[in-house]
Motif scaffolding. Structure first.
Motif, mmCIF file in Angstrom:
data_model
loop_
_atom_site.group_PDB
_atom_site.id
_atom_site.type_symbol
_atom_site.label_atom_id
_atom_site.label_comp_id
_atom_site.label_asym_id
_atom_site.label_seq_id
_atom_site.Cartn_x
_atom_site.Cartn_y
_atom_site.Cartn_z
ATOM 1 N N VAL A 117 44.375 34.338 125.726
ATOM 2 C CA VAL A 117 43.840 33.592 124.586
ATOM 3 C C VAL A 117 44.945 32.811 123.890
ATOM 4 N N ALA A 118 46.104 33.441 123.705
ATOM 5 C CA ALA A 118 47.226 32.766 123.042
ATOM 6 C C ALA A 118 47.714 31.571 123.856
ATOM 7 N N VAL A 128 52.613 32.468 119.426
ATOM 8 C CA VAL A 128 53.630 32.323 120.469
ATOM 9 C C VAL A 128 54.158 33.689 120.886
ATOM 10 N N ILE A 129 54.422 34.537 119.901
ATOM 11 C CA ILE A 129 54.941 35.873 120.210
ATOM 12 C C ILE A 129 53.910 36.678 121.003
ATOM 13 N N ALA A 187 65.008 30.763 128.660
ATOM 14 C CA ALA A 187 64.282 29.627 129.223
ATOM 15 C C ALA A 187 63.055 29.270 128.382
ATOM 16 N N ILE A 188 62.332 30.281 127.910
ATOM 17 C CA ILE A 188 61.101 30.027 127.148
ATOM 18 C C ILE A 188 61.406 29.462 125.765
ATOM 19 N N LEU A 189 62.321 30.100 125.047
ATOM 20 C CA LEU A 189 62.579 29.716 123.654
ATOM 21 C C LEU A 189 63.350 28.409 123.541
ATOM 22 N N MET A 197 52.250 24.606 128.920
ATOM 23 C CA MET A 197 51.553 25.893 128.873
ATOM 24 C C MET A 197 50.302 25.902 129.756
ATOM 25 N N ARG A 198 49.786 24.709 130.067
ATOM 26 C CA ARG A 198 48.588 24.654 130.907
ATOM 27 C C ARG A 198 48.839 25.235 132.291
ATOM 28 N N ALA A 199 50.080 25.130 132.754
ATOM 29 C CA ALA A 199 50.407 25.657 134.085
ATOM 30 C C ALA A 199 50.327 27.177 134.128
#
Length: 404
Positions: A164-165, A276-277, A306-308, A174-176
């Protein structure tokens, strides 16, 4: 229910768990080599990370951590484990198992200890939980089913919240992640269905029929498969209110875990929304399952960097945030390690299941001794085999009942 046990036997508990998780044999040289290899991989990953990230910057960030928020996060992490412990107690009754909240909490913390020092956080902790539960009443299959049921339940709710997040995050990259997240969620749901759906459980039962009818497989294996199949059916005796309670506790535990990670982010000076968390915690939970590192070290740090980076967080801050998350595992793991050491060194009580095994062995030895004292040769001493082993017809596979 309890009896005395020798100190030597108690001290063998911890190495036995470690050996079973990694290799299956206590004190195996290969098991220790595998453990050292994965420790080396963790060190290598951290070394590669610190080639790009200045260690001095990370230490500076750690010195600026808000200790007050960190302490609150530590306390809430123990509350999180208390919720999961109470959740586990709900599933004991269908399996005919009995354990106090204190026993289950102790098992939870000891599982955190082995998850900290052995490869694969989820796998190592689950194996340790199974071993400790099995020692309570000597119900190996039921204990394994209990661990699997609640691990799947927690992972299912965790992936659901993360999915959901991810869908609500507006960032294009984020779609990937949506399709892989959906795939893992559906796979977890399929694994969970036999515990709650009778048609799904019957499908699994039919799938195991070839095993039960095979003449090539040993009878003890067929017996274990049959017992596992019956154990899955027993979870369906939980009432609707109990299932709702299980999921409510799982959702509460997930919400509390996300809030704890939010507090840790605030403690290291990172401003991130809860949304996000939420998905980051789900992602890192999957990453920590990969059994190539110790306690997720290296994998977690490199993933967070890599994410942040896309959220404008400096690399040193990301590493300090990862280490703050790791500190939660260290604190609970140290508590579990202390409990395990105390049990090995000072606790002279033995669980009911281990006591039952020991009682049967003692009775067997006494019978053999009495038989030999009557003048019979030692090599003709009888073996006390269960009736189901002496009478092979008792282990003949049975057909499923008509589903109608």
């Amino acid at each position: 229910m309890n009896s005395e046990i020798s100190a030597t036997e108690s001290q063998n508990v911890a190495p036995e768990i470690a050996g079973k998780i990694v290799q299956g044999r206590t004190g195996s040289k290969r098991a220790w080599l595998v453990w050292l290899l994965r420790l080396a991989i963790a060190i290598l990953l951290l070394s590669l990370l610190f080639v790009k990230v200045d260690v001095k910057d990370v230490l500076a960030e750690l010195r600026n951590v808000d200790t007050g928020l960190w302490c609150v996060a530590i306390l809430l992490s123990f509350a999180f484990r208390g919720i999961l412990t109470y959740q586990t107690s709900v599933g004991l009754s269908p399996l005919g198992m009995h354990a106090t909240f204190g026993q289950l909490l102790k098992i939870t913390l000891i599982a955190d200890f082995y998850a900290l020092i052995l490869p694969g956080t989820l796998l190592a902790g689950g194996a340790a939980s199974w071993y400790k539960l099995k020692r309570i009443e000597n119900k190996g299959i039921a204990s394994a089913a209990l661990v699997v049921f609640f691990r799947i339940t927690y992972t299912l709710t965790l992936l659901g919240v993360g999915l959901v997040a991810i869908c609500l995050d507006a960032r294009s990259w984020m779609r990937a992640l949506r399709l892989p997240a959906l795939g893992m969620f559906l796979a977890c749901l399929v694994l969970f269905l036999p515990f709650i759906s009778r048609p799904a459980a019957r499908f699994v039962a039919r799938a195991t029929e070839p095993v039960l009818h095979s003449r090539r497989l040993p009878e003890w294996l067929q017996s274990k498969v049959r017992e596992g199949r019956d154990t899955v059916f027993r979870f369906q005796t939980l009432s609707a209110s109990q299932f709702l309670l299980v999921f409510a506790l799982s959702m509460l535990a997930n919400a509390l875990a996300i809030f704890v990670w939010y507090l840790l982010a605030e403690a290291v000076g990172i401003q991130l929304p809860l949304l996000v968390i939420a998905w980051i915690s789900s992602f890192l939970w999957i990453v920590q399952v990969i059994p190539i590192s110790i306690g997720g070290l290296g994998l977690r740090e490199m993933s967070l960097v890599a994410i942040l980076h896309d959220y404008g967080i400096a690399q040193a801050q990301a590493v300090s945030y990862s280490l703050a998350i790791f500190s939660l595992m260290v604190v609970s793991g140290l508590a579990g390690g202390f409990l395990e050491a105390w049990e090995a060194l000072f606790d002279t009580r033995v669980p009911r299941g281990a006591l039952a095994d020991r009682t049967m062995k003692r009775q067997t030895n006494e019978t053999r001794r009495a038989f030999n004292e009557n003048g019979s040769p030692k090599d003709s001493a009888p073996t006390l085999e269960p009736a189901c082993i002496r009478n092979h017809s008792d282990l003949e596979p049975t057909h499923l009942d008509d589903p109608r």
